[in-house]
Design an enzyme around this catalytic site. Structure first.
Site, short mmCIF file in Angstrom:
data_model
loop_
_atom_site.label_atom_id
_atom_site.label_comp_id
_atom_site.label_asym_id
_atom_site.label_seq_id
_atom_site.Cartn_x
_atom_site.Cartn_y
_atom_site.Cartn_z
N SER A 175 4.97 37.01 54.65
CA SER A 175 3.85 37.38 55.51
C SER A 175 3.94 38.79 56.08
O SER A 175 2.92 39.38 56.41
CB SER A 175 3.71 36.36 56.64
OG SER A 175 4.93 36.14 57.28
N HIS A 203 -0.24 32.74 52.31
CA HIS A 203 -0.95 33.98 51.96
C HIS A 203 -1.33 34.06 50.50
O HIS A 203 -1.91 35.04 50.05
CB HIS A 203 -0.12 35.20 52.35
CG HIS A 203 0.22 35.23 53.80
ND1 HIS A 203 -0.63 35.74 54.75
CD2 HIS A 203 1.29 34.76 54.47
CE1 HIS A 203 -0.09 35.61 55.95
NE2 HIS A 203 1.08 35.01 55.80
N LYS A 235 -6.40 31.13 56.84
CA LYS A 235 -6.29 32.51 56.32
C LYS A 235 -7.39 32.74 55.27
O LYS A 235 -8.54 32.80 55.64
CB LYS A 235 -4.87 32.75 55.85
CG LYS A 235 -3.96 32.83 57.09
CD LYS A 235 -2.49 32.86 56.85
CE LYS A 235 -1.80 32.96 58.22
NZ LYS A 235 -0.40 32.56 58.18
C1 PLP Z 1 0.37 31.99 59.23
C2 PLP Z 1 1.51 31.31 58.58
C3 PLP Z 1 1.82 29.99 58.89
C4 PLP Z 1 1.13 29.24 60.01
O1 PLP Z 1 -0.12 28.81 59.62
P1 PLP Z 1 -1.20 28.49 60.77
O2 PLP Z 1 -2.21 27.65 60.08
O3 PLP Z 1 -1.71 29.82 61.20
O4 PLP Z 1 -0.48 27.76 61.86
C5 PLP Z 1 2.81 29.37 58.17
N1 PLP Z 1 3.49 30.03 57.21
C6 PLP Z 1 3.25 31.31 56.90
C7 PLP Z 1 4.03 31.99 55.84
C8 PLP Z 1 2.25 31.99 57.59
O5 PLP Z 1 2.02 33.27 57.33
#
Ligand code: PLP
Length: 391
Positions: A175, A203, A235
């Site tokens: 991320s 992602h 996302k």
């Molecule tokens: C954003 C993210 C999460 C958390 O997901 P949410 O739905 O925002 O709680 C988990 N793992 C990774 C790698 C992320 O980037």
């Protein structure tokens, strides 16, 4: 009692103090931030679906049928047809046997990892894994062994020297770096050493692979190679929530054991319906992914030519490495003065000495938006002249 105020003061003095910006209006590249118009390059809405008219219509049309609140947990009376249909849709989309809908990616990681490993087991976790994976590992009470980032050889040595139940967990796309895990090799060593491979593709889902099916699909791997896939829906999918997908027996096991699934109120079912609409769009709309790809490659060529240090990424996450906390903040501040929102990412989110600007792209950015970013970066390049670059 601990001196909380002093800890905050210390953060301020080391350039680590965090504040929140106040956004109004919908999430899109043109944001209103603290009342001022800004062009944003920092959201995870990679496909621009967070404010897509079709998804909004799906949500509005669902409400009379589902009402608003989730009202109960899934195991009491909260498991709505809409949730169930989304799980079937997600399983079909990811070409997996079954899927389970969680309220957030954070909860999915906490719940899945702590359910699939326990005291006496060993979890192998990439050093750059997301905070929610780290917390899931801690919660499991298993022995945690962190392996150097993407270092399959090091992991293989560790696996060879460990007995008992083994779980390997990695981000699909990291991320804060934007690079990808070597999933083919990871799948190979996990099979060889009988370790359960869990991939968090927060992602990658929607962005990578055929029809946006994610990093695992892009590598040509199946459920047999990577049994547990975790994906978020907040996302690229542009709605909210998360899912786990894999063999039926594992999903059944998670319904019994994953505490963050069991002891929480189900998401508003209308969100599940809007998410189905968004998945339909993701599957058929290759043009969004193509445009995003063109923005990314153009940015990489031009920013590198200006002398900026980019990272090994071909995903919408395109960090500019800075190193020093203050320098990263100064660059972010200078861009903000030109109406551009690009956030500085500092420790502990990234290792000490690796502060960076995390530029992210969305399919709703135009080439004119990209030109504005590049022109601003060009005018700020001198700010990094006296900085030691970490890479
Ligand atoms: C954003 C993210 C999460 C958390 O997901 P949410 O739905 O925002 O709680 C988990 N793992 C990774 C790698 C992320 O980037």
């Amino acid at each position: 009692m601990r001196n909380f105020a002093e800890e905050i003061e210390q953060r301020k003095q080391t350039g680590l103090y965090r504040t929140r910006r106040l956004v109004s209006g919908p999430q899109q590249p043109e944001l209103t931030v603290n009342g001022k118009p800004m062009l944003s390059f920092c959201s995870n809405d990679y496909l621009g679906l967070a404010n897509h008219p079709g998804n909004l219509d799906a949500l509005r049309n669902a409400l009379p049928e589902t009402g608003l609140g989730g009202a109960a947990s899934h195991l009491i009376c909260g498991h709505h047809t809409a949730h169930h249909q989304l799980e079937e849709r997600l399983a079909a989309f990811t070409r997996r046997s079954s899927a389970l809908f969680f309220s957030t990616g954070y909860m999915a990681n906490m719940g899945v990892i702590s359910a699939l490993a326990a005291r006496g087991d060993t979890i192998f976790s990439d050093r750059l894994n997301h905070a929610s994976i780290i917390d899931g590992c801690i919660l499991s009470r298993a022995t945690i062994r962190r392996y150097p980032h993407n270092d399959v050889a090091a992991l293989e040595t560790m696996l060879a020297n460990t007995s008992g139940h083994k779980l390997v967990v990695t981000d699909g796309v990291f991320s804060m770096d934007g690079d990808m895990a070597p999933l083919k090799e990871l799948a190979r060593v996990c099979k060889h050493y009988d370790a359960l491979l869990v991939v968090d593709d927060a992602h990658g889902i929607g962005v990578l692979g055929p029809e946006g099916r994610g990093s695992i699909a892009e590598c040509g791997l199946s459920e047999d190679d990577v049994p547990v896939l975790i994906g978020t829906l907040g996302k690229a999918v542009g709605t909210s929530g998360a899912f786990v997908a894999g063999p039926e027996v594992l999903m059944d096991y998670l319904v019994q054991k994953a505490r963050t699934y069991i002891y929480t109120t189900a998401m508003p079912p209308a969100i599940a319906i809007a998410t189905c609409a968004s998945i339909d769009l993701i599957e058929r709309d290759n043009a969004r992914r193509d445009h995003l790809g063109s923005l990314i490659s153009e940015f990489r060529v031009r920013a590198t030519a200006m002398g900026y240090t980019l990272m090994d990424s071909r995903t919408p996450i395109q960090p500019i490495m800075v190193g020093d906390n203050w320098a990263a903040m100064a660059l972010s501040q200078a861009l903000e003065e030109q109406g551009l929102l690009v956030t500085a990412i500092r420790p502990p989110t990234v290792p000490v000495g690796e502060a960076r600007l995390r530029v992210t792209f969305s399919a709703t950015h135009s080439f004119e938006d990209l030109e504005r970013l590049l022109a601003a970066l060009n005018s700020c390049r001198h700010l990094l002249d006296n900085t030691d670059l970490a890479v």
